[in-house]
Design a protein around this motif. Structure first.
Motif, PDB file in Angstrom:
ATOM      1  N   GLU A 306      27.132  60.446  25.806  1.00 19.79           N
ATOM      2  CA  GLU A 306      26.119  60.114  26.817  1.00 19.79           C
ATOM      3  C   GLU A 306      26.701  60.015  28.219  1.00 19.79           C
ATOM      4  OE1 GLU A 306      23.538  56.867  25.720  1.00 19.79           O
ATOM      5  OE2 GLU A 306      23.905  57.196  23.576  1.00 19.79           O
ATOM      6  N   TYR A 307      28.020  60.148  28.366  1.00 15.87           N
ATOM      7  CA  TYR A 307      28.635  60.113  29.688  1.00 15.87           C
ATOM      8  C   TYR A 307      28.427  61.449  30.391  1.00 15.87           C
ATOM      9  CZ  TYR A 307      31.207  56.091  27.808  1.00 15.87           C
ATOM     10  OH  TYR A 307      31.561  54.904  27.232  1.00 15.87           O
ATOM     11  N   LEU A 308      28.344  61.412  31.710  1.00 14.72           N
ATOM     12  CA  LEU A 308      28.180  62.641  32.474  1.00 14.72           C
ATOM     13  C   LEU A 308      29.438  63.504  32.410  1.00 14.72           C
ATOM     14  CD1 LEU A 308      26.304  61.345  35.658  1.00 14.72           C
ATOM     15  CD2 LEU A 308      25.381  62.708  33.782  1.00 14.72           C
ATOM     16  N   PHE A 331      30.189  48.912  46.073  1.00 17.98           N
ATOM     17  CA  PHE A 331      30.973  48.291  45.014  1.00 17.98           C
ATOM     18  C   PHE A 331      30.925  46.760  45.038  1.00 17.98           C
ATOM     19  CE2 PHE A 331      32.579  52.541  45.372  1.00 17.98           C
ATOM     20  CZ  PHE A 331      32.937  52.897  44.079  1.00 17.98           C
ATOM     21  N   LEU A 332      30.067  46.212  45.890  1.00 16.33           N
ATOM     22  CA  LEU A 332      29.949  44.760  45.954  1.00 16.33           C
ATOM     23  C   LEU A 332      29.071  44.199  44.842  1.00 16.33           C
ATOM     24  CD1 LEU A 332      29.581  44.190  49.808  1.00 16.33           C
ATOM     25  CD2 LEU A 332      31.649  44.050  48.400  1.00 16.33           C
ATOM     26  N   THR A 333      28.164  45.013  44.321  1.00 11.84           N
ATOM     27  CA  THR A 333      27.282  44.577  43.232  1.00 11.84           C
ATOM     28  C   THR A 333      27.227  45.644  42.149  1.00 11.84           C
ATOM     29  OG1 THR A 333      25.336  45.514  44.339  1.00 11.84           O
ATOM     30  CG2 THR A 333      25.833  43.184  44.760  1.00 11.84           C
ATOM     31  N   GLN A 334      26.858  45.238  40.959  1.00 13.94           N
ATOM     32  CA  GLN A 334      26.701  46.173  39.841  1.00 13.94           C
ATOM     33  C   GLN A 334      25.238  46.614  39.796  1.00 13.94           C
ATOM     34  OE1 GLN A 334      30.304  44.295  37.086  1.00 13.94           O
ATOM     35  NE2 GLN A 334      28.222  44.297  36.285  1.00 13.94           N
ATOM     36  N   SER A 335      25.021  47.909  40.019  1.00 16.38           N
ATOM     37  CA  SER A 335      23.668  48.436  40.139  1.00 16.38           C
ATOM     38  C   SER A 335      23.582  49.828  39.533  1.00 16.38           C
ATOM     39  CB  SER A 335      23.258  48.487  41.612  1.00 16.38           C
ATOM     40  OG  SER A 335      24.125  49.365  42.311  1.00 16.38           O
ATOM     41  N   LEU A 336      22.350  50.354  39.443  1.00 13.55           N
ATOM     42  CA  LEU A 336      22.146  51.717  38.946  1.00 13.55           C
ATOM     43  C   LEU A 336      22.715  52.730  39.936  1.00 13.55           C
ATOM     44  CD1 LEU A 336      18.501  51.441  37.532  1.00 13.55           C
ATOM     45  CD2 LEU A 336      20.652  51.405  36.258  1.00 13.55           C
ATOM     46  N   GLU A 337      22.660  52.405  41.207  1.00 14.59           N
ATOM     47  CA  GLU A 337      23.243  53.285  42.218  1.00 14.59           C
ATOM     48  C   GLU A 337      24.751  53.402  42.038  1.00 14.59           C
ATOM     49  OE1 GLU A 337      23.577  53.759  47.101  1.00 14.59           O
ATOM     50  OE2 GLU A 337      22.737  51.934  46.222  1.00 14.59           O
ATOM     51  N   LEU A 338      25.380  52.306  41.672  1.00 13.33           N
ATOM     52  CA  LEU A 338      26.820  52.316  41.422  1.00 13.33           C
ATOM     53  C   LEU A 338      27.157  53.251  40.260  1.00 13.33           C
ATOM     54  CD1 LEU A 338      29.670  51.155  41.933  1.00 13.33           C
ATOM     55  CD2 LEU A 338      29.106  49.306  40.359  1.00 13.33           C
ATOM     56  N   LEU A 339      26.332  53.247  39.226  1.00 12.57           N
ATOM     57  CA  LEU A 339      26.558  54.121  38.066  1.00 12.57           C
ATOM     58  C   LEU A 339      26.437  55.596  38.431  1.00 12.57           C
ATOM     59  CD1 LEU A 339      24.565  52.147  35.345  1.00 12.57           C
ATOM     60  CD2 LEU A 339      27.037  52.284  35.578  1.00 12.57           C
ATOM     61  N   TYR A 347      32.066  50.212  34.034  1.00 16.53           N
ATOM     62  CA  TYR A 347      30.682  50.165  34.512  1.00 16.53           C
ATOM     63  C   TYR A 347      29.733  50.869  33.538  1.00 16.53           C
ATOM     64  CZ  TYR A 347      32.748  48.849  39.031  1.00 16.53           C
ATOM     65  OH  TYR A 347      33.447  48.223  40.029  1.00 16.53           O
ATOM     66  N   HIS A 348      30.087  52.084  33.179  1.00 16.29           N
ATOM     67  CA  HIS A 348      29.207  52.890  32.332  1.00 16.29           C
ATOM     68  C   HIS A 348      29.077  52.317  30.924  1.00 16.29           C
ATOM     69  CE1 HIS A 348      28.481  56.268  35.102  1.00 16.29           C
ATOM     70  NE2 HIS A 348      29.695  55.988  35.557  1.00 16.29           N
ATOM     71  N   LEU A 349      30.208  51.880  30.385  1.00 17.34           N
ATOM     72  CA  LEU A 349      30.190  51.339  29.024  1.00 17.34           C
ATOM     73  C   LEU A 349      29.432  50.008  28.975  1.00 17.34           C
ATOM     74  CD1 LEU A 349      31.320  52.556  26.486  1.00 17.34           C
ATOM     75  CD2 LEU A 349      33.354  51.158  26.730  1.00 17.34           C
ATOM     76  N   SER A 350      29.626  49.187  29.976  1.00 13.24           N
ATOM     77  CA  SER A 350      28.931  47.897  30.035  1.00 13.24           C
ATOM     78  C   SER A 350      27.427  48.097  30.139  1.00 13.24           C
ATOM     79  CB  SER A 350      29.425  47.072  31.232  1.00 13.24           C
ATOM     80  OG  SER A 350      30.785  46.750  31.095  1.00 13.24           O
ATOM     81  N   TYR A 351      27.014  49.081  30.932  1.00 13.81           N
ATOM     82  CA  TYR A 351      25.576  49.335  31.080  1.00 13.81           C
ATOM     83  C   TYR A 351      24.968  49.860  29.781  1.00 13.81           C
ATOM     84  CZ  TYR A 351      21.147  51.190  32.713  1.00 13.81           C
ATOM     85  OH  TYR A 351      19.804  51.466  32.856  1.00 13.81           O
ATOM     86  N   GLY A 363      30.247  42.238  32.357  1.00 13.84           N
ATOM     87  CA  GLY A 363      30.865  43.483  31.914  1.00 13.84           C
ATOM     88  C   GLY A 363      31.706  43.250  30.681  1.00 13.84           C
ATOM     89  N   ILE A 364      31.965  44.311  29.928  1.00 17.93           N
ATOM     90  CA  ILE A 364      32.749  44.174  28.697  1.00 17.93           C
ATOM     91  C   ILE A 364      34.211  44.554  28.916  1.00 17.93           C
ATOM     92  CG2 ILE A 364      30.737  44.585  27.240  1.00 17.93           C
ATOM     93  CD1 ILE A 364      31.776  47.418  26.753  1.00 17.93           C
TER      94      ILE A 364
END
Length: 459
Positions: A306-308, A331-339, A347-351, A363-364
């Motif tokens: 599922e990763y790009l 990079f100050l917040t975790q968001s969909l834009e960050l992904l 980031y991707h795995l945690s989401y 995050g994991i």
């Protein structure tokens, strides 16, 4: 005898890797993995005759990747069913593949050690610089009191807003008093550059005690990683430069440090209730908590398709720096834009695994082995092990070749010790302050020397 045993262990481990997964007994491969790991530690300690950067890295590797298996063998507990934010169960095929990834990487590390052991070592220690030492000591002492007050203000904020405020943007967006800015950087980089001045052993112990004490206060915010990596780095510095062996007192300090970490973990979770669990259980639980990084290998395989572009995750620290320069606030917040912009595996795995918690700042974590596997498969896990151990040993032997070489190696070593639960490569933005501070201080020393020389000539 050692050569024969080494060849037999490597051959047996490779043989297990060649057996079809359906025909492998899980316990056999577990015992082989742990046996190989312990033998590598003994082998490395014997040829280095002391602790080393690679030895400490392998200890960190074992804590994050093998502790679950070791505890499961000792206590006959099932490591395949856990509570990791939510209940998580690993099927038998993935269990074996996880162990195979770690096993072939350790085989590669062992081969790298053997290959490097044939290399002729040339040790070169840079001379002590009195001017640099004096400047750095002054800057360290100047920054102590403001830094303590800074930590006090930050601890009060985190206590009121919760631990996740460090990651959901609340902490970074808060306007702290202007006088709190920059003191941690000044104190930390002054100390690192002080180490580059090559102090005497007595001076090293004196200022290191001060440094560790303040970093421990900082760790009370909940971030134990920086404190742990600094401590491991200083142990390696002490053993390499002063040729000192770590004695039994160090084990006592380690136990105390483990207890402090466990307390900080409880503090972070707002769990200050005194339990009736025995000390041995507390130590066991602490070790198990660190071993969660091992499960990144399983969760990663679950979402790999599922990763790009999973192959680019290994160089995320470089690619993300481009995005950071374009948009620092991203990079100050975790968001969909960050992904959408970042290749960071964490980031991707945690989401994928905990989407709601991720957007709140949780995050994991990560594991550099997952990055390596995504880049080149299980075979590259072995090849990367050879390269990694060889390069670490090469770095150690050339650590004090020049002052700048040592100083710029610090962020690399710090990242190395935490890479089993993070990225293989350090983020580029971590190098900038080191380089800027190094140039500024050495430039200031040269200017002061010129002024002093002119004053003497005028007299």
């Amino acid at each position: 005898m050692n050569k024969v045993l080494s060849i037999l262990l490597i051959s047996f481990s490779i043989g297990i890797l060649l057996i079809p997964i359906s025909e492998i007994n899980l316990k056999i491969i577990e015992m082989n993995l742990i046996g190989l790991y312990i033998y590598i530690l003994f082998y490395l300690y014997r040829i280095k005759k002391n602790l080393s950067i690679l030895f400490i890295f392998l200890v960190s590797f074992g804590i994050f990747n093998l502790s679950k298996i070791i505890v499961s063998i000792l206590y006959r507990e099932d490591w395949t069913r856990i509570l990791f934010f939510k209940e998580y169960i690993i099927n038998e095929r993935i269990q074996i593949e996880m162990i195979q990834i770690v096993l072939i990487h350790l085989v590669g590390i062992f081969i790298g050690i053997i290959l490097y052991n044939r290399k002729k070592r040339i040790e070169k220690i840079i001379k002590s610089d009195l001017s640099l030492k004096k400047i750095c000591r002054l800057l360290i002492l100047i920054s102590i009191i403001p830094l303590i007050y800074k930590y006090k203000v930050e601890l009060e904020f985190i206590r009121n807003n919760g631990y996740l405020s460090l990651y959901n943007g609340t902490f970074t967006s808060h306007q702290f008093p202007i006088w709190t800015k920059g003191w941690n950087m000044l104190f930390t980089y002054s100390y690192y550059l002080y180490l580059a001045s090559i102090p005497t052993e007595k001076e090293f112990k004196k200022y290191t005690l001060l440094f560790i004490s303040l970093k421990l206060i900082s760790a009370l915010k909940g971030g134990r990683t920086e404190f742990a990596t600094d401590l491991l780095f200083l142990i390696s510095y002490y053993t390499i430069l002063y040729k000192r062996k770590i004695k039994w007192k160090a084990f006592l300090i380690g136990l105390i440090g483990g207890g402090v970490f466990y307390f900080i973990g409880n503090l972070r979770a707002n769990n200050l209730v005194v339990s009736n669990i025995k000390l041995i259980e507390k130590i066991k639980n602490f070790i198990l908590e660190q071993g969660m990084s091992f499960y990144i290998l399983s969760i990663n395989k679950e979402y790999l398709n599922e990763y790009l572009n999973p192959k680019l995750q290994i160089i995320a620290p470089f690619l993300d720096e481009i995005q950071r320069l374009k948009n620092p606030k991203l990079f100050l917040t975790q968001s969909l834009e960050l992904l959408d912009k970042s290749y960071n595996l964490n980031y991707h795995l945690s989401y994928k695994y905990i989407p709601n918690e991720f957007l709140k700042g949780a995050g994991i974590g990560s594991n550099y082995l997952a990055e390596v596997y995504n880049f080149g498969g299980i075979l590259f896990c072995g090849i990367s092990g050879i390269i990694l151990s060889y390069m670490i040993l090469l770095l150690e032997d050339n650590l004090f070749k020049s002052r700048f070489t040592f100083y710029i190696s610090i962020p690399i070593i710090l990242n190395l010790f935490i890479s089993p639960r993070g990225n293989l490569f350090p983020f580029l933005f971590r190098f900038y302050p080191y380089i800027i501070f190094y140039i500024f201080i050495l430039g200031m020393i040269k200017v002061l020397k010129v002024i002093q020389k002119n004053n003497l000539e005028m007299r």
